[in-house]
Design a protein around this motif. Structure first.
Motif, PDB file in Angstrom:
ATOM      1  N   ASP A   1      -6.709  12.842   5.211  1.00  0.00           N
ATOM      2  CA  ASP A   1      -7.994  11.802   5.342  1.00  0.00           C
ATOM      3  C   ASP A   1      -7.693  10.664   6.144  1.00  0.00           C
ATOM      4  OD1 ASP A   1      -9.294   9.536   4.238  1.00  0.00           O
ATOM      5  OD2 ASP A   1      -9.726  10.607   2.632  1.00  0.00           O
TER       6      ASP A   1
ATOM      7  N   ASP B   1      -5.301   3.980   7.943  1.00  0.00           N
ATOM      8  CA  ASP B   1      -5.542   2.418   7.478  1.00  0.00           C
ATOM      9  C   ASP B   1      -3.961   2.034   6.801  1.00  0.00           C
ATOM     10  OD1 ASP B   1      -8.265   2.827   8.334  1.00  0.00           O
ATOM     11  OD2 ASP B   1      -9.017   2.887   6.328  1.00  0.00           O
TER      12      ASP B   1
ATOM     13  N   ARG C   1     -10.207   0.868  12.112  1.00  0.00           N
ATOM     14  CA  ARG C   1      -9.851   2.067  12.520  1.00  0.00           C
ATOM     15  C   ARG C   1     -11.334   2.897  13.189  1.00  0.00           C
ATOM     16  NH1 ARG C   1     -11.916   6.171   9.191  1.00  0.00           N
ATOM     17  NH2 ARG C   1     -10.781   5.005   7.374  1.00  0.00           N
ATOM     18  N   LYS C   2     -12.294   2.624  12.449  1.00  0.00           N
ATOM     19  CA  LYS C   2     -13.474   3.396  12.721  1.00  0.00           C
ATOM     20  C   LYS C   2     -14.083   2.987  14.293  1.00  0.00           C
ATOM     21  CE  LYS C   2     -15.368   4.380   8.166  1.00  0.00           C
ATOM     22  NZ  LYS C   2     -16.760   4.330   7.308  1.00  0.00           N
TER      23      LYS C   2
ATOM     24  N   TYR D   1      -8.623  -2.807   6.962  1.00  0.00           N
ATOM     25  CA  TYR D   1      -8.365  -1.991   8.297  1.00  0.00           C
ATOM     26  C   TYR D   1      -9.284  -0.900   8.544  1.00  0.00           C
ATOM     27  CZ  TYR D   1      -4.138  -4.971   8.163  1.00  0.00           C
ATOM     28  OH  TYR D   1      -3.424  -6.012   8.058  1.00  0.00           O
ATOM     29  N   THR D   2     -10.393  -0.397   7.680  1.00  0.00           N
ATOM     30  CA  THR D   2     -11.100   0.713   7.810  1.00  0.00           C
ATOM     31  C   THR D   2     -12.128   0.549   8.948  1.00  0.00           C
ATOM     32  OG1 THR D   2     -10.761   1.305   5.672  1.00  0.00           O
ATOM     33  CG2 THR D   2     -12.698   2.067   6.727  1.00  0.00           C
TER      34      THR D   2
ATOM     35  N   ASN E   1       0.813  -1.182  -0.016  1.00  0.00           N
ATOM     36  CA  ASN E   1       0.004  -0.096   0.040  1.00  0.00           C
ATOM     37  C   ASN E   1       0.723   1.259  -0.213  1.00  0.00           C
ATOM     38  OD1 ASN E   1      -2.588  -1.355   0.233  1.00  0.00           O
ATOM     39  ND2 ASN E   1      -1.756  -1.895   2.163  1.00  0.00           N
TER      40      ASN E   1
ATOM     41  N   TYR F   1       0.029   9.101  12.343  1.00  0.00           N
ATOM     42  CA  TYR F   1      -1.087   9.951  11.854  1.00  0.00           C
ATOM     43  C   TYR F   1      -1.046  11.392  12.487  1.00  0.00           C
ATOM     44  CZ  TYR F   1      -5.609  11.622  10.125  1.00  0.00           C
ATOM     45  OH  TYR F   1      -6.440  12.245   9.631  1.00  0.00           O
TER      46      TYR F   1
ATOM     47  N   TRP G   1      -5.256  -1.736   2.230  1.00  0.00           N
ATOM     48  CA  TRP G   1      -5.388  -0.971   3.335  1.00  0.00           C
ATOM     49  C   TRP G   1      -6.774  -0.981   3.789  1.00  0.00           C
ATOM     50  CZ3 TRP G   1      -8.730   2.989   2.512  1.00  0.00           C
ATOM     51  CH2 TRP G   1      -9.045   3.257   1.194  1.00  0.00           C
ATOM     52  N   TRP G   2      -7.700  -1.094   2.856  1.00  0.00           N
ATOM     53  CA  TRP G   2      -9.162  -0.929   3.246  1.00  0.00           C
ATOM     54  C   TRP G   2      -9.774  -2.087   4.118  1.00  0.00           C
ATOM     55  CZ3 TRP G   2      -7.552  -1.048  -1.768  1.00  0.00           C
ATOM     56  CH2 TRP G   2      -7.783  -2.382  -2.397  1.00  0.00           C
TER      57      TRP G   2
ATOM     58  N   CYS H   1      -8.236   7.627   5.993  1.00  0.00           N
ATOM     59  CA  CYS H   1      -7.628   6.533   5.595  1.00  0.00           C
ATOM     60  C   CYS H   1      -6.148   6.152   5.317  1.00  0.00           C
ATOM     61  CB  CYS H   1      -8.197   6.312   4.012  1.00  0.00           C
ATOM     62  SG  CYS H   1      -9.851   6.001   3.821  1.00  0.00           S
TER      63      CYS H   1
END
Length: 98
Positions: A60, A65, A89-90, A85-86, A19, A48, A82-83, A62
């Motif tokens: 962002d 992620d 994270r949320k 892990y979305t 990623n 981040y 990466w998605w 993301c």
């Protein structure tokens, strides 16, 4: 690099990580990370926050992620998009699902 193309035996530069392309590699370098091994002990949420502080802007979410994906990969997990892990994270940040 796309997670399906990552090889642990060829981790010489940041763009060899899942990623991570040129822009994400530049973000990592801004954080003082120049080699993949330096990600093993890093906290993606702190990374981040530090990136936002250094650039003076909110990135962002993301990006978190992506940071989760590379830190986990360097800790031994399989390479994942990466998605993947979305949701984690949320939930961690208690963000509402979209």
């Amino acid at each position: 690099m796309h997670p399906d193309k990552v090889s642990r035996s060829r981790l010489q530069q940041l763009t060899d990580l899942p990623n991570i392309g040129p822009a994400s590699a530049a973000d990592l370098r801004l954080l003082g990370i120049t080699q993949p091994d330096e990600l093993r002990s890093r906290d993606p949420y702190q990374m981040y926050q530090q990136l936002c502080e250094l650039t003076g802007q909110r990135h962002d979410p993301c990006v978190i992620d992506v940071f989760i994906s590379v830190t986990r990969f360097m800790q031994g997990e399989d390479a994942k998009a990466w998605w993947c892990y979305t949701d984690e994270r949320k939930q961690y940040l208690q963000e509402p699902a979209q």
